[in-house]
Design an enzyme around this catalytic site. Sequence first.
Site, PDB file in Angstrom:
ATOM      1  CG  ASN A   8      52.366 -15.416  40.723  1.00 53.09           C
ATOM      2  OD1 ASN A   8      52.615 -15.108  39.566  1.00 53.09           O
ATOM      3  ND2 ASN A   8      52.405 -14.553  41.725  1.00 53.09           N
ATOM      4  CE  LYS A  10      55.985 -14.723  43.365  1.00 51.29           C
ATOM      5  NZ  LYS A  10      56.035 -14.041  44.639  1.00 51.29           N
ATOM      6  CG  HIS A  96      50.481 -11.051  43.641  1.00 47.92           C
ATOM      7  ND1 HIS A  96      51.616 -10.531  44.221  1.00 47.92           N
ATOM      8  CD2 HIS A  96      50.542 -12.391  43.829  1.00 47.92           C
ATOM      9  CE1 HIS A  96      52.332 -11.535  44.722  1.00 47.92           C
ATOM     10  NE2 HIS A  96      51.699 -12.671  44.503  1.00 47.92           N
ATOM     11  CD  GLU A  98      55.518 -10.571  44.320  1.00 53.32           C
ATOM     12  OE1 GLU A  98      55.388 -10.922  43.138  1.00 53.32           O
ATOM     13  OE2 GLU A  98      55.984 -11.320  45.202  1.00 53.32           O
ATOM     14  CD  GLU A 162      49.163 -14.812  47.470  1.00 52.53           C
ATOM     15  OE1 GLU A 162      49.759 -15.865  47.260  1.00 52.53           O
ATOM     16  OE2 GLU A 162      49.311 -13.792  46.777  1.00 52.53           O
ATOM     17  N   GLY A 168      57.295 -14.948  49.492  1.00 48.42           N
ATOM     18  CA  GLY A 168      58.688 -14.968  49.059  1.00 48.42           C
ATOM     19  C   GLY A 168      59.688 -14.828  50.189  1.00 48.42           C
ATOM     20  CB  SER A 200      56.677 -19.080  52.301  1.00 47.37           C
ATOM     21  OG  SER A 200      57.334 -17.848  52.039  1.00 47.37           O
TER      22      SER A 200
HETATM   23  C1  PEP Z   1      52.783 -15.555  45.413  1.00 41.44           C
HETATM   24  O1  PEP Z   1      53.438 -15.269  44.421  1.00 41.44           O
HETATM   25  O2  PEP Z   1      51.598 -15.251  45.475  1.00 41.44           O
HETATM   26  C2  PEP Z   1      53.428 -16.258  46.516  1.00 41.44           C
HETATM   27  C3  PEP Z   1      52.681 -16.688  47.497  1.00 41.44           C
HETATM   28  O3  PEP Z   1      54.802 -16.423  46.451  1.00 41.44           O
HETATM   29  P1  PEP Z   1      55.689 -17.426  47.344  1.00 41.44           P
HETATM   30  O4  PEP Z   1      55.014 -18.769  47.268  1.00 41.44           O
HETATM   31  O5  PEP Z   1      57.028 -17.390  46.685  1.00 41.44           O
HETATM   32  O6  PEP Z   1      55.687 -16.882  48.736  1.00 41.44           O
END
Ligand code: PEP
Length: 242
Positions: A8, A10, A96, A98, A162, A168, A200
């Site tokens: 992803n 983003k 997601h 975000e 998640e 992040g 992460s």
């Molecule tokens: C994500 O964007 O779904 C995500 C898990 O980001 P990160 O790996 O940066 O935590």
Amino acid sequence: MTMLVVANWKMHGTRTMAETLLESIAKPAADVVNAGGTVVICPPFTLIDRLAQGFGNAAFGWGGQDCHVNTQGAHTGDVAAAMLKDCGAGWVILGHSERRADHAETNAGIATKVKAAHGAGLRIILCVGETLAERESGNAEAIVLSQLAAAYQPYVDAVAYEPVWAIGTGKVAQITDIEAMHRSIRGAIAPSTQVLYGGSVKAANAKEILATHGVDGVLVGGASLQQNEFNAILHAALSQQI
Ligand code: PEP
């Protein structure tokens, strides 16, 4: 076991940066795919068409990071599922955290998007996960199961667990917590749906996470933009498959 690795990106990526990165990860991605796995790159909408054409012979699948519930119309700034499909995407990430936070997406709205994406022939990665407050109050499992109850359909290809507090932040869920939540999710979905962990994931922890019982792959944000990090994650996925 076959692994699903989703990147992803983003709101990151210009044409030059994307092409350089993809060239450097094409070989390890092909190794994962040749061993039966799947690698899906989800760049910003602006790049999908160009990358899907330029890397059409590579092992990558392509995905959007969201889609609108409608097929077309007066929705400034939005993108329909059929438009993603039209420019070369086969997949879409929905729900997601975000998007839930930045765009006030609700479980009911995400449920509608799931149906719209399926109607357009996209494969779906549905994200679920609890906030830190929800985990600390002992409600993590109930929240995740309620998100699934609202939006999951048996045709969803992957559910990505998640934890919001792990995205992040550099904080990763305990392996025992990942295993327990994946068991709960598995109990609520069809056998054909894969269950991914996201939050992460990086070179240093990918191997242990991918080796965890019930983990069928990973959704990677920040580390998917770094060549060495993502290469290591792809290698970890490959070693789970052979
Ligand atoms: C994500 O964007 O779904 C995500 C898990 O980001 P990160 O790996 O940066 O935590």
